[in-house]
Design a protein around this motif. Structure first.
Motif, short mmCIF file in Angstrom:
data_model
loop_
_atom_site.label_atom_id
_atom_site.label_comp_id
_atom_site.label_asym_id
_atom_site.label_seq_id
_atom_site.Cartn_x
_atom_site.Cartn_y
_atom_site.Cartn_z
N ALA A 133 -27.36 -3.63 -14.93
CA ALA A 133 -27.74 -4.54 -16.01
C ALA A 133 -26.58 -5.45 -16.39
O ALA A 133 -25.41 -5.12 -16.21
N THR A 134 -26.91 -6.61 -16.92
CA THR A 134 -25.90 -7.57 -17.33
C THR A 134 -25.00 -7.00 -18.42
O THR A 134 -23.79 -7.21 -18.40
N GLY A 135 -25.58 -6.26 -19.36
CA GLY A 135 -24.79 -5.63 -20.42
C GLY A 135 -23.77 -4.66 -19.85
O GLY A 135 -22.62 -4.60 -20.31
N THR A 136 -24.17 -3.89 -18.85
CA THR A 136 -23.25 -2.94 -18.21
C THR A 136 -22.09 -3.67 -17.56
O THR A 136 -20.93 -3.26 -17.67
N LEU A 137 -22.37 -4.77 -16.90
CA LEU A 137 -21.33 -5.56 -16.25
C LEU A 137 -20.33 -6.10 -17.27
O LEU A 137 -19.12 -6.04 -17.07
N ILE A 138 -20.85 -6.59 -18.38
CA ILE A 138 -19.97 -7.11 -19.44
C ILE A 138 -19.10 -5.98 -19.99
O ILE A 138 -17.89 -6.15 -20.21
N PHE A 139 -19.69 -4.81 -20.22
CA PHE A 139 -18.91 -3.67 -20.74
C PHE A 139 -17.85 -3.22 -19.73
O PHE A 139 -16.74 -2.84 -20.11
N LEU A 140 -18.18 -3.25 -18.43
CA LEU A 140 -17.20 -2.89 -17.41
C LEU A 140 -16.04 -3.88 -17.38
O LEU A 140 -14.89 -3.49 -17.18
N ASN B 198 -24.90 2.37 -21.70
CA ASN B 198 -25.89 1.35 -21.38
C ASN B 198 -26.68 1.72 -20.13
O ASN B 198 -27.89 1.51 -20.07
N GLU B 199 -26.02 2.28 -19.14
CA GLU B 199 -26.74 2.71 -17.93
C GLU B 199 -27.65 3.90 -18.21
O GLU B 199 -28.74 3.99 -17.68
N LEU B 200 -27.17 4.85 -19.05
CA LEU B 200 -27.99 6.02 -19.36
C LEU B 200 -29.20 5.66 -20.21
O LEU B 200 -30.28 6.22 -20.05
N ILE B 201 -29.03 4.69 -21.11
CA ILE B 201 -30.13 4.26 -21.98
C ILE B 201 -31.08 3.36 -21.22
O ILE B 201 -32.28 3.31 -21.52
N GLY B 202 -30.57 2.67 -20.22
CA GLY B 202 -31.38 1.69 -19.51
C GLY B 202 -31.45 0.41 -20.32
O GLY B 202 -32.51 -0.19 -20.46
N GLY B 203 -30.31 0.02 -20.87
CA GLY B 203 -30.24 -1.09 -21.80
C GLY B 203 -30.56 -2.42 -21.18
O GLY B 203 -29.83 -2.92 -20.35
N GLY B 204 -31.65 -3.00 -21.60
CA GLY B 204 -32.02 -4.34 -21.19
C GLY B 204 -32.29 -5.19 -22.41
O GLY B 204 -32.21 -6.41 -22.36
N PRO C 89 -31.64 -6.34 -26.51
CA PRO C 89 -30.48 -6.46 -27.39
C PRO C 89 -30.25 -5.21 -28.24
O PRO C 89 -29.10 -4.84 -28.51
N GLY C 90 -31.30 -4.53 -28.65
CA GLY C 90 -31.15 -3.32 -29.45
C GLY C 90 -30.48 -2.19 -28.68
O GLY C 90 -29.60 -1.49 -29.21
N SER C 91 -30.86 -2.00 -27.42
CA SER C 91 -30.25 -0.93 -26.63
C SER C 91 -28.81 -1.28 -26.25
O SER C 91 -27.96 -0.40 -26.14
N ILE C 92 -28.51 -2.57 -26.08
CA ILE C 92 -27.14 -2.99 -25.80
C ILE C 92 -26.27 -2.74 -27.04
O ILE C 92 -25.13 -2.27 -26.94
N ALA C 93 -26.82 -3.00 -28.22
CA ALA C 93 -26.09 -2.73 -29.47
C ALA C 93 -25.86 -1.23 -29.64
O ALA C 93 -24.78 -0.81 -30.09
N LEU C 94 -26.87 -0.41 -29.28
CA LEU C 94 -26.71 1.04 -29.35
C LEU C 94 -25.62 1.50 -28.39
O LEU C 94 -24.77 2.33 -28.73
N ALA C 95 -25.59 0.94 -27.19
CA ALA C 95 -24.55 1.28 -26.21
C ALA C 95 -23.17 0.87 -26.73
O ALA C 95 -22.19 1.60 -26.57
N ALA C 96 -23.09 -0.29 -27.38
CA ALA C 96 -21.82 -0.73 -27.95
C ALA C 96 -21.37 0.22 -29.06
O ALA C 96 -20.18 0.55 -29.17
N GLY C 97 -22.32 0.70 -29.86
CA GLY C 97 -21.98 1.68 -30.91
C GLY C 97 -21.46 2.98 -30.32
O GLY C 97 -20.50 3.57 -30.83
N ILE C 98 -22.09 3.43 -29.24
CA ILE C 98 -21.61 4.64 -28.57
C ILE C 98 -20.22 4.40 -27.99
O ILE C 98 -19.34 5.28 -28.02
#
Length: 170
Positions: free
Chosen positions: A2-9, A60-66, A68-77
């Protein structure tokens, strides 16, 4: 991926690069005024950034974040992983900076040490002796009142300089 995962990496990778520079001694935040300390040590910022990025990427990978809410949750984690990491980095870097060490040996520490002649000492010249200073063998130029052959045990009675001593047989 996912794009969010790439940004976090990428964020985590930036943290690793900053940590590498901090460990190599680069003072990135001191270019304007070299004597000024920043509000946060570089190691702490690097630890926080790296843990935030990699922790959020895993989440983000475990949640399957695609969304904005799941990306925000991944950022919180990621923040939940980054705070204890930054705290630990602060404790470890402070412990390393404030570690007590033995004082640097000086020439006064040479006086009274025992050694052995490794190059014969002539009557009016210099030879060489090996002594132990603070547990480390040190080879020094040596003078004596009379000639001393190789292998003789000696006692340092004076240190006229940091690299030469006056010795007597032991």
């Amino acid at each position: 991926m996912a794009t969010g995962t790439l940004i976090f990496l990428i964020i985590g990778g930036v943290g690793v690069v900053v940590l590498t520079l901090a460990l190599l001694g680069a003072e990135l935040l001191h270019f304007a005024h070299p004597d000024a300390d920043g509000p946060v040590p570089l190691e702490v910022a690097a630890g926080f950034t790296g843990a935030l990025g990699f922790g959020a990427a895993i989440a983000n990978e475990l949640i399957g974040g695609g969304s904005p809410g799941s990306i925000a949750l991944a950022a919180g984690i990621g923040v939940l992983a980054a705070v204890p990491t930054a705290w630990l980095a602060a404790k470890l870097s402070r412990a390393a900076r404030d570690m007590r060490t033995d004082p640097t040996p000086t020439r006064s520490d040479l006086v009274g040490s025992l050694g052995v002649v490794v190059t014969p000492i002539p009557a009016n010249g210099y030879g060489e002796v090996r002594v132990r200073v603070a547990g480390q063998p040190v080879k020094l130029n040596a003078r004596a009142d009379r000639p001393i052959p190789t292998g003789t045990q000696v006692f340092v009675v004076d240190a006229p300089s940091d690299t030469s001593v006056h010795v007597e047989t032991y």
